[in-house]
Every structure is written in structure tokens, then in C-alpha cells.
Design an enzyme around this catalytic site. Structure first.
Site, PDB file in Angstrom:
ATOM      1  N   ARG A 118       0.845  -1.199   0.000  1.00  0.00           N
ATOM      2  CA  ARG A 118       0.000   0.000   0.000  1.00  0.00           C
ATOM      3  C   ARG A 118       0.880   1.249   0.000  1.00  0.00           C
ATOM      4  NH1 ARG A 118      -4.934   0.516   3.589  1.00  0.00           N
ATOM      5  NH2 ARG A 118      -3.569   0.505   5.419  1.00  0.00           N
ATOM      6  N   LYS A 183       3.569 -10.624  10.127  1.00  0.00           N
ATOM      7  CA  LYS A 183       2.922 -10.517   8.808  1.00  0.00           C
ATOM      8  C   LYS A 183       3.323 -11.693   7.911  1.00  0.00           C
ATOM      9  CE  LYS A 183       2.109  -7.074   5.231  1.00  0.00           C
ATOM     10  NZ  LYS A 183       1.769  -5.676   5.034  1.00  0.00           N
ATOM     11  N   ARG A 318      -2.386  -0.522  14.254  1.00  0.00           N
ATOM     12  CA  ARG A 318      -1.211  -1.043  14.972  1.00  0.00           C
ATOM     13  C   ARG A 318      -1.637  -1.566  16.338  1.00  0.00           C
ATOM     14  NH1 ARG A 318       0.378  -0.908  10.741  1.00  0.00           N
ATOM     15  NH2 ARG A 318       1.930   0.370   9.721  1.00  0.00           N
TER      16      ARG A 318
END
Ligand code: ATP
Ligand code: BTN
Length: 321
Positions: A118, A183, A318
Site C-alpha cells: 500500500r 505478517k 497497529r
């Protein structure tokens, strides 16, 4: 032969896992030993580990199963599935070609030189160890439905992995896959324009499978599927096939039935449900507990001001616990 075609030919020979001398490789491909050595260096720069042992030749450090269009397609699939081993970005390739493609067309790569996340961030894409997969989708409902669609894709991917026996993967709003707070995969939905009321979307996914090298530029905790499951993983081609099928059927389902039934499916998989997070929205930060998503695809937080929903491409979530 284009430079990278020679390298792919070399990798096909090496993918049997055996030692191959520079001379034998040169004879097979029709180039000199010196040229072989130059190409091996180039392959190493793509993130592939290759040993050279004096007197024996070259060997891959890790097994390599190259992507194969025919295996991914299977017998019954008439759609376009293009494996382009070395590319700038599979999303960019489809965005450049939307006018010549049917909705549902797929592009896969072994290596991306300019893989992106992104807001122009880099997606680290070493050769052969992960999946880089993009699908073109013509969304008749137009742009307004695109936010929901990007969440639906995350749900579809995690559920498809569960069906393959890979459990414990979670979602981070709006479209990352997480395992143990690290991730594992990212999804990027981009638009190439509207035709009539429809939106031309490209949905791209990078899924780490067995990433080991070339990761210096990743500035956050990351993981690979090899860390998720103690059992042997399905082959990369099997994974690609299952994920493509899951994406197509969930996109059709979303177009026909909307977001409603995806909300509880997302919430079951939300990595941060019930946890404290911060939302970064430009210069603003908002703290709260995640209550899940709503039918627009917004993330719902319990904040000091009460229950609030947030939606939009500029928001980053977050953890705050
Ligand atoms: P956001 O919450 O805003 O989406 P993000 O940090 O996840 O934040 P993205 O743009 O979604 O940012 O993804 C790009 C980021 O992902 C990179 O800046 C890098 O930190 C990380 N990244 C890049 N390549 C990989 C990879 N192969 N595996 C895991 N993480 C990666
Ligand atoms: C993110 O986490 O921000 C999304 C990362 C998306 C990466 C994939 S890899 C295949 C496709 N091609 C790209 O250049 N990006 C997406």
C-alpha cells in the site's frame, strides 16, 4: 534468448536438487562456462541460494518447485492464467492489460523487481520461495463496493488455507494475513478505472511460503507458511490453484450476496478482536478496543468517545497492548 530466459532454463536444470557442473550446464543451454557463472550470480541476486563445490558444480540450497501454468489451471479451467517468472509487479502487469483480459484472469510470478504494498511501499519478492499472485476483477457494483471486496479476499484466502489443513492464520484490518502477530501475507487492491458503472480492479496477494533470504528490507516482524504448519505444506502449484479458486468463488458470492455473511467470518479470524489498537489516520491517532468489522467493511472500535467505525485507504492499524 532474453537474459532471464537463460536463468530460468538454468534453474529448471538445477531444480532436481542434484549437482550440475558448469560445463554440463553450458552444454545443455548452449553457452560458455563463463556465461553460466555470470548467470548464476544473477540468479543469486534474485534471492536464490546456490552452492558451488569445487569439482562437483552447482546445487540449489533449497528445493525449488517452479510454478507451472498447466498444473495451476487444471483440465477444466478455460481462464487466462499467466506465469511470468520475472516481472516488475504482477499487479502492474494486469493493470496494463485490463483492456485485453477477461474478469478472473490471473498473473503469477516467481520474482518481482518492483513488488509493491500500500501507498508505494515495497513488497519484498525473492525468487521461487513465495507466491505473488494477482487477479483482474470487473466489479459491476463499482468503486463503492471495492472496500468490502478487499476484506472478502482476506477471508477467502485464510479459509482456503484452513481447508488445506493450515490453521491458526488471522487477519489484520484491512487486508493483511498474520500468524503469531507477524505478517505472513499482504493483499493490495488497485483500480485501473471505471467503465460504465463497473470498476476494473486488480487484486494482488503476496504470500510468504518459505522465505529465507533477501529480507533485509522488511522493517516489521514477518513470517512464512513453513512456520505455521508442522506438517509438510502443499506444493506451491497446489496452493496457487486453491487460492485462485477460492478468490473467484468468494468474489462471485460477494457480488451476488453482499458483505453480510462475510462479517462473522471475518470476525472469527480477526487477529485483534478484543485487543487494544491504535489507528493511524494521517496526523491523527485513535486508540480503542477492536469490536470487529461492520457491513460496510469499516473497523469498529470501542474508544473513550464511544463506539466508532473507521473506513478508508489511508488508515493503518497497529497493536497497542
Ligand atoms: P498498513 O497497516 O498501513 O497496511 P504495513 O506496514 O503492513 O501497513 P503495507 O503497505 O500494507 O504496510 O505493506 C508493505 C510493508 O510490508 C513493507 O513496508 C514491509 O514492512 C512489509 N513487507 C514487505 N515485504 C514483505 C514480505 N515479503 N513479507 C512480510 N512483510 C513484508
Ligand atoms: C500490502 O501488504 O500492502 C500488500 C502487499 C501486496 C503484495 C502483492 S505481491 C503480488 C502483487 N503484486 C504487487 O506488486 N503487489 C501485490
Amino acid at each position: 534468448m532474453k537474459e532471464h530466459h537463460t536463468k530460468i532454463a538454468l534453474l529448471k536444470h538445477l531444480s532436481d536438487g542434484e549437482f550440475h557442473s558448469g560445463e554440463a550446464l553450458g552444454d545443455k543451454i548452449g553457452i560458455s562456462r563463463a556465461a553460466i557463472s555470470k548467470h548464476i550470480k544473477g540468479i543469486q541476486e534474485w534471492g536464490v541460494d546456490i552452492y558451488r563445490v569445487q569439482g562437483r558444480g552447482y546445487q540449489l540450497a533449497q528445493q525449488l518447485e517452479l510454478l507451472d501454468e498447466d498444473v495451476i489451471k487444471g483440465a477444466s479451467d478455460n481462464s487466462t492464467i499467466s506465469v511470468i517468472p520475472v516481472i516488475d509487479s504482477t499487479n502492474q502487469y494486469l493493470l496494463d492489460n485490463v483492456n485485453n483480459l477477461e474478469s478472473g484472469s490471473v498473473c503469477l510470478a516467481e520474482y518481482q523487481s518492483r513488488g509493491r504494498g500500500r501507498r508505494g511501499r515495497q513488497w519484498v519478492s525473492p525468487f521461487g520461495s513465495n507466491l505473488y499472485l494477482s487477479m483482474y476483477w470487473r466489479l459491476d457494483a463499482g468503486m463503492a463496493a471495492a472496500m468490502g471486496l478487499s476484506l472478502v479476499v482476506g477471508v477467502a484466502v485464510v479459509e482456503a488455507l484452513e481447508e488445506l489443513g493450515i490453521n491458526g492464520i488471522k487477519l489484520k484490518w484491512p487486508n493483511d494475513l498474520y500468524f503469531n502477530d507477524k505478517k505472513l501475507a499482504g493483499i493490495l487492491v488497485e483500480m485501473s478505472g471505471q467503465a460504465g458503472g463497473a470498476a476494473n480492479l486488480v487484486i494482488g496477494m503476496g504470500l510468504n511460503i518459505a522465505m529465507e533470504s533477501g529480507t533485509d528490507n522488511i522493517d516489521q516482524p514477518w513470517t512464512s507458511l513453513t512456520q505455521v504448519s508442522p506438517d509438510p505444506l502443499p506444493s506451491r502449484n497446489t496452493l496457487a490453484k486453491s487460492l485462485i479458486e477460492a478468490l473467484r468463488s468468494s468474489l462471485i458470492d460477494y457480488e451476488q450476496n453482499g458483505m453480510n455473511e462475510f462479517v462473522p467470518r471475518w470476525n472469527r479470524l480477526d487477529n485483534f478482536l478484543g485487543r487494544q489498537v491504535r489507528l493511524i489516520i494521517g496526523p491523527r491517532e485513535i486508540e480503542g478496543e477492536v469490536l470487529g468489522i461492520d457491513e460496510q467493511g469499516a473497523v469498529v472500535l470501542k474508544t473513550e468517545q464511544g463506539i466508532q467505525s473507521f473506513i478508508g485507504g489511508e488508515i493503518s492499524l497497529r497493536k497497542n497492548d
